[in-house]
Design a protein around this motif. Structure first.
Motif, PDB file in Angstrom:
ATOM      1  N   GLN A  47       0.826  -1.202   0.000  1.00  0.00           N
ATOM      2  CA  GLN A  47       0.000   0.000   0.000  1.00  0.00           C
ATOM      3  C   GLN A  47       0.859   1.250   0.000  1.00  0.00           C
ATOM      4  N   SER A  48       0.258   2.317  -0.545  1.00  0.00           N
ATOM      5  CA  SER A  48       0.918   3.623  -0.454  1.00  0.00           C
ATOM      6  C   SER A  48       0.744   4.134   0.976  1.00  0.00           C
ATOM      7  N   SER A  49       1.440   5.206   1.300  1.00  0.00           N
ATOM      8  CA  SER A  49       1.312   5.774   2.650  1.00  0.00           C
ATOM      9  C   SER A  49      -0.103   6.282   2.918  1.00  0.00           C
ATOM     10  N   GLY A  51      -2.689   4.556   2.076  1.00  0.00           N
ATOM     11  CA  GLY A  51      -3.518   3.372   2.251  1.00  0.00           C
ATOM     12  C   GLY A  51      -4.070   2.793   0.955  1.00  0.00           C
ATOM     13  N   ASN A  52      -3.689   3.371  -0.197  1.00  0.00           N
ATOM     14  CA  ASN A  52      -4.149   2.838  -1.487  1.00  0.00           C
ATOM     15  C   ASN A  52      -3.336   1.602  -1.861  1.00  0.00           C
ATOM     16  N   TRP A  53      -4.009   0.610  -2.374  1.00  0.00           N
ATOM     17  CA  TRP A  53      -3.313  -0.600  -2.802  1.00  0.00           C
ATOM     18  C   TRP A  53      -2.496  -0.297  -4.053  1.00  0.00           C
ATOM     19  N   VAL A  54      -1.296  -0.863  -4.125  1.00  0.00           N
ATOM     20  CA  VAL A  54      -0.402  -0.615  -5.244  1.00  0.00           C
ATOM     21  C   VAL A  54      -0.822  -1.478  -6.433  1.00  0.00           C
ATOM     22  N   LEU A  55      -1.072  -0.799  -7.553  1.00  0.00           N
ATOM     23  CA  LEU A  55      -1.463  -1.467  -8.799  1.00  0.00           C
ATOM     24  C   LEU A  55      -0.240  -1.715  -9.655  1.00  0.00           C
ATOM     25  N   ALA A  86       8.878  -1.497  -5.195  1.00  0.00           N
ATOM     26  CA  ALA A  86       8.108  -0.555  -4.375  1.00  0.00           C
ATOM     27  C   ALA A  86       8.144  -0.956  -2.906  1.00  0.00           C
ATOM     28  N   GLY A  87       8.321  -2.239  -2.644  1.00  0.00           N
ATOM     29  CA  GLY A  87       8.401  -2.706  -1.257  1.00  0.00           C
ATOM     30  C   GLY A  87       9.593  -2.133  -0.520  1.00  0.00           C
ATOM     31  N   LEU A  88      10.586  -1.686  -1.263  1.00  0.00           N
ATOM     32  CA  LEU A  88      11.778  -1.087  -0.659  1.00  0.00           C
ATOM     33  C   LEU A  88      11.597   0.412  -0.431  1.00  0.00           C
ATOM     34  N   LEU A  93       3.878   0.746   2.379  1.00  0.00           N
ATOM     35  CA  LEU A  93       3.622  -0.062   3.561  1.00  0.00           C
ATOM     36  C   LEU A  93       3.130  -1.423   3.119  1.00  0.00           C
ATOM     37  N   THR A  94       3.369  -2.420   3.938  1.00  0.00           N
ATOM     38  CA  THR A  94       2.850  -3.750   3.662  1.00  0.00           C
ATOM     39  C   THR A  94       1.877  -4.077   4.777  1.00  0.00           C
ATOM     40  N   LYS A  95       0.658  -4.448   4.384  1.00  0.00           N
ATOM     41  CA  LYS A  95      -0.386  -4.716   5.371  1.00  0.00           C
ATOM     42  C   LYS A  95      -0.912  -6.131   5.180  1.00  0.00           C
TER      43      LYS A  95
END
Length: 157
Positions: A47-49, A51-55, A86-88, A93-95
């Motif tokens: 997710q972005s900061s 809270g949007n899920w990364v597409l 993007a995980g780096l 964020l990873t939820k």
């Protein structure tokens, strides 16, 4: 968390608008049917900061004009780096999200075509894709069942 508990959590956290909890209850067999095919009961979503899920936009190898937008669901937090740099990114964020909640969100995520569940930690080759169109079709079938005459109580008048 088992699937029944996940569905109950969805219902408990739904807006008390008189519609959403009943809707979740009605479509829960479709959510559970798909979630039972998955290897894990919960997955990590990038997710972005905000809270949007990364597409991720994927292009067809043989026809680059064909694209689809997917959200990856990872079995472990370490697997995020297999697909995305993007995980780096410290802004990402990873939820951890229950499987039925991911499926429920899929319908609301208009630009998303599919959720791709990675099913084997450390590998990207074993995936389970859930297309939004297929999930919507299953949910519509459930809603039609709920509206069928046999579900109308005999003492309705």
């Amino acid at each position: 968390m088992d699937l029944e508990a996940q569905i109950q959590l969805l219902i408990d956290n739904a807006p008390r608008d008189g519609i959403t909890p009943n809707l979740i209850s009605a479509i829960s067999p479709a959510l559970k049917a798909i979630a039972q095919k998955l290897r894990y009961s919960q997955y990590y979503i990038l997710q972005s900061s905000e809270g949007n899920w990364v597409l991720t936009t994927l292009s067809n190898r043989t026809n680059p004009g064909l694209e689809k937008r997917v959200v990856y669901a990872f079995p472990t937090i370490q697997d995020v780096s297999l697909i995305s740099t993007a995980g780096l990114d410290p802004q990402m964020l990873t939820k951890i999200v229950p499987a039925t909640h991911i499926l429920f969100q899929l319908v609301a995520l208009e630009p998303v075509d599919s959720i791709v569940f990675l099913e084997t930690p450390g590998q990207t080759t074993h995936t389970f894709e859930v297309r939004r169109s297929e999930l919507e079709k299953l949910m519509q079938q459930q809603l039609r069942k709920m509206r069928s005459p046999k579900h109308i109580p005999p003492d309705i008048a």
